[in-house]
Design a protein around this motif. Structure first.
Motif, PDB file in Angstrom:
ATOM      1  N   LYS A  29       0.841  -1.207   0.000  1.00 28.32           N
ATOM      2  CA  LYS A  29       0.000   0.000   0.000  1.00 28.32           C
ATOM      3  C   LYS A  29       0.877   1.259   0.000  1.00 28.32           C
ATOM      4  O   LYS A  29       0.578   2.241  -0.667  1.00 28.32           O
ATOM      5  CB  LYS A  29      -0.927   0.004   1.210  1.00 28.32           C
ATOM      6  CG  LYS A  29      -1.909   1.162   1.230  1.00 28.32           C
ATOM      7  CD  LYS A  29      -2.813   1.065   2.444  1.00 28.32           C
ATOM      8  CE  LYS A  29      -3.861   2.123   2.533  1.00 28.32           C
ATOM      9  NZ  LYS A  29      -3.508   3.463   2.217  1.00 28.32           N
ATOM     10  N   TYR A  30       1.978   1.215   0.750  1.00 28.55           N
ATOM     11  CA  TYR A  30       2.903   2.354   0.791  1.00 28.55           C
ATOM     12  C   TYR A  30       3.450   2.662  -0.604  1.00 28.55           C
ATOM     13  O   TYR A  30       3.476   3.805  -1.035  1.00 28.55           O
ATOM     14  CB  TYR A  30       4.055   2.036   1.752  1.00 28.55           C
ATOM     15  CG  TYR A  30       5.148   3.080   1.765  1.00 28.55           C
ATOM     16  CD1 TYR A  30       4.974   4.295   2.406  1.00 28.55           C
ATOM     17  CD2 TYR A  30       6.361   2.840   1.134  1.00 28.55           C
ATOM     18  CE1 TYR A  30       5.971   5.251   2.412  1.00 28.55           C
ATOM     19  CE2 TYR A  30       7.371   3.780   1.144  1.00 28.55           C
ATOM     20  CZ  TYR A  30       7.171   4.981   1.784  1.00 28.55           C
ATOM     21  OH  TYR A  30       8.165   5.925   1.785  1.00 28.55           O
ATOM     22  N   PHE A  31       3.873   1.616  -1.329  1.00 30.79           N
ATOM     23  CA  PHE A  31       4.442   1.830  -2.653  1.00 30.79           C
ATOM     24  C   PHE A  31       3.392   2.183  -3.706  1.00 30.79           C
ATOM     25  O   PHE A  31       3.666   2.945  -4.627  1.00 30.79           O
ATOM     26  CB  PHE A  31       5.243   0.610  -3.109  1.00 30.79           C
ATOM     27  CG  PHE A  31       6.560   0.482  -2.422  1.00 30.79           C
ATOM     28  CD1 PHE A  31       7.540   1.435  -2.581  1.00 30.79           C
ATOM     29  CD2 PHE A  31       6.829  -0.596  -1.600  1.00 30.79           C
ATOM     30  CE1 PHE A  31       8.762   1.337  -1.939  1.00 30.79           C
ATOM     31  CE2 PHE A  31       8.041  -0.718  -0.951  1.00 30.79           C
ATOM     32  CZ  PHE A  31       9.016   0.250  -1.118  1.00 30.79           C
ATOM     33  N   THR A  32       2.192   1.614  -3.601  1.00 30.61           N
ATOM     34  CA  THR A  32       1.182   1.862  -4.627  1.00 30.61           C
ATOM     35  C   THR A  32       0.332   3.093  -4.352  1.00 30.61           C
ATOM     36  O   THR A  32      -0.159   3.710  -5.290  1.00 30.61           O
ATOM     37  CB  THR A  32       0.252   0.645  -4.799  1.00 30.61           C
ATOM     38  OG1 THR A  32      -0.364   0.353  -3.552  1.00 30.61           O
ATOM     39  CG2 THR A  32       1.009  -0.548  -5.314  1.00 30.61           C
ATOM     40  N   ASP A  33       0.161   3.454  -3.079  1.00 29.27           N
ATOM     41  CA  ASP A  33      -0.704   4.590  -2.760  1.00 29.27           C
ATOM     42  C   ASP A  33       0.033   5.759  -2.121  1.00 29.27           C
ATOM     43  O   ASP A  33      -0.004   6.875  -2.617  1.00 29.27           O
ATOM     44  CB  ASP A  33      -1.838   4.157  -1.812  1.00 29.27           C
ATOM     45  CG  ASP A  33      -2.812   3.207  -2.472  1.00 29.27           C
ATOM     46  OD1 ASP A  33      -2.899   3.214  -3.710  1.00 29.27           O
ATOM     47  OD2 ASP A  33      -3.482   2.455  -1.751  1.00 29.27           O
ATOM     48  N   LYS A  37       0.349   9.367  -4.254  1.00 33.23           N
ATOM     49  CA  LYS A  37      -0.787  10.272  -4.125  1.00 33.23           C
ATOM     50  C   LYS A  37      -0.444  11.429  -3.205  1.00 33.23           C
ATOM     51  O   LYS A  37       0.155  11.241  -2.151  1.00 33.23           O
ATOM     52  CB  LYS A  37      -1.995   9.520  -3.568  1.00 33.23           C
ATOM     53  CG  LYS A  37      -2.519   8.468  -4.509  1.00 33.23           C
ATOM     54  CD  LYS A  37      -3.708   7.777  -3.909  1.00 33.23           C
ATOM     55  CE  LYS A  37      -4.205   6.677  -4.840  1.00 33.23           C
ATOM     56  NZ  LYS A  37      -5.262   5.888  -4.231  1.00 33.23           N
ATOM     57  N   GLU A  38      -0.829  12.616  -3.624  1.00 31.62           N
ATOM     58  CA  GLU A  38      -0.656  13.771  -2.758  1.00 31.62           C
ATOM     59  C   GLU A  38      -1.776  13.769  -1.719  1.00 31.62           C
ATOM     60  O   GLU A  38      -2.842  13.211  -1.930  1.00 31.62           O
ATOM     61  CB  GLU A  38      -0.680  15.052  -3.576  1.00 31.62           C
ATOM     62  CG  GLU A  38      -1.878  15.190  -4.458  1.00 31.62           C
ATOM     63  CD  GLU A  38      -1.681  16.215  -5.554  1.00 31.62           C
ATOM     64  OE1 GLU A  38      -2.671  16.858  -5.871  1.00 31.62           O
ATOM     65  OE2 GLU A  38      -0.588  16.361  -6.067  1.00 31.62           O
ATOM     66  N   LYS A  39      -1.503  14.393  -0.577  1.00 33.24           N
ATOM     67  CA  LYS A  39      -2.475  14.391   0.509  1.00 33.24           C
ATOM     68  C   LYS A  39      -2.655  15.799   1.056  1.00 33.24           C
ATOM     69  O   LYS A  39      -1.721  16.594   1.057  1.00 33.24           O
ATOM     70  CB  LYS A  39      -2.007  13.473   1.626  1.00 33.24           C
ATOM     71  CG  LYS A  39      -1.948  12.023   1.252  1.00 33.24           C
ATOM     72  CD  LYS A  39      -1.362  11.216   2.389  1.00 33.24           C
ATOM     73  CE  LYS A  39      -1.185   9.777   2.033  1.00 33.24           C
ATOM     74  NZ  LYS A  39      -0.254   9.493   1.003  1.00 33.24           N
ATOM     75  N   PRO A  53       3.000  16.652  -0.926  1.00 36.79           N
ATOM     76  CA  PRO A  53       3.017  16.301  -2.351  1.00 36.79           C
ATOM     77  C   PRO A  53       3.385  14.844  -2.570  1.00 36.79           C
ATOM     78  O   PRO A  53       3.957  14.191  -1.701  1.00 36.79           O
ATOM     79  CB  PRO A  53       4.096  17.224  -2.922  1.00 36.79           C
ATOM     80  CG  PRO A  53       5.001  17.505  -1.772  1.00 36.79           C
ATOM     81  CD  PRO A  53       4.129  17.479  -0.542  1.00 36.79           C
ATOM     82  N   SER A  54       3.054  14.372  -3.735  1.00 37.76           N
ATOM     83  CA  SER A  54       3.424  13.016  -4.130  1.00 37.76           C
ATOM     84  C   SER A  54       4.941  12.941  -4.232  1.00 37.76           C
ATOM     85  O   SER A  54       5.603  13.892  -4.624  1.00 37.76           O
ATOM     86  CB  SER A  54       2.801  12.706  -5.493  1.00 37.76           C
ATOM     87  OG  SER A  54       3.387  11.569  -6.042  1.00 37.76           O
ATOM     88  N   ARG A  55       5.500  11.802  -3.869  1.00 41.55           N
ATOM     89  CA  ARG A  55       6.949  11.626  -3.982  1.00 41.55           C
ATOM     90  C   ARG A  55       7.332  10.892  -5.249  1.00 41.55           C
ATOM     91  O   ARG A  55       8.491  10.604  -5.480  1.00 41.55           O
ATOM     92  CB  ARG A  55       7.461  10.859  -2.769  1.00 41.55           C
ATOM     93  CG  ARG A  55       7.379  11.694  -1.520  1.00 41.55           C
ATOM     94  CD  ARG A  55       8.068  10.994  -0.399  1.00 41.55           C
ATOM     95  NE  ARG A  55       7.089  10.805   0.655  1.00 41.55           N
ATOM     96  CZ  ARG A  55       7.188   9.931   1.604  1.00 41.55           C
ATOM     97  NH1 ARG A  55       8.204   9.131   1.659  1.00 41.55           N
ATOM     98  NH2 ARG A  55       6.259   9.818   2.515  1.00 41.55           N
TER      99      ARG A  55
END
Length: 110
Positions: A29-33, A37-39, A53-55
């Motif tokens: 989940k960490y790698f795919t989401d 995804k920015e939060k 921001p998204s990394r």
């Protein structure tokens, strides 16, 4: 013993297997989401909004959503002309060399 839901059914597994499985799912989940995804985090009490921001970026997002343009990777006409001129000069220089020197050059570079 704990139960895991896999392929539409519960499977009983040891606590160790359950822990490894859940850690693996969290890592996935960490790698795919999380990275992609920015939060936006809103703290109501402190009345603060934090943007994370998204990394990771995708080529599609950069070109479509942001409308950024990338340099054309094709060779420009001037570079191609210079390359052809240099090739011609190298061929002329090879014509001046003796047969032994020509064999050495071809052996090293071709």
């Amino acid at each position: 013993m704990k139960d895991l839901w896999l392929d539409g059914q519960y499977i009983s597994v040891t606590d160790e297997v359950y822990e490894v499985y859940t850690k693996g799912n969290r890592k996935n989940k960490y790698f795919t989401d999380d990275l992609k995804k920015e939060k936006i985090i809103v703290n109501q009490e402190k009345e603060k909004v934090r943007f994370i921001p998204s990394r990771e970026d995708s080529y599609e997002r950069l070109t479509c959503e942001c409308e950024k343009e990338f340099a054309d990777l094709t060779e420009c006409t001037e570079d191609e002309a210079m390359k052809n001129l240099m090739i011609e000069k190298v061929r002329e220089a090879l014509g001046i060399l003796s047969e032994t020197e020509t064999k050495i050059v071809y052996g090293l570079f071709f």
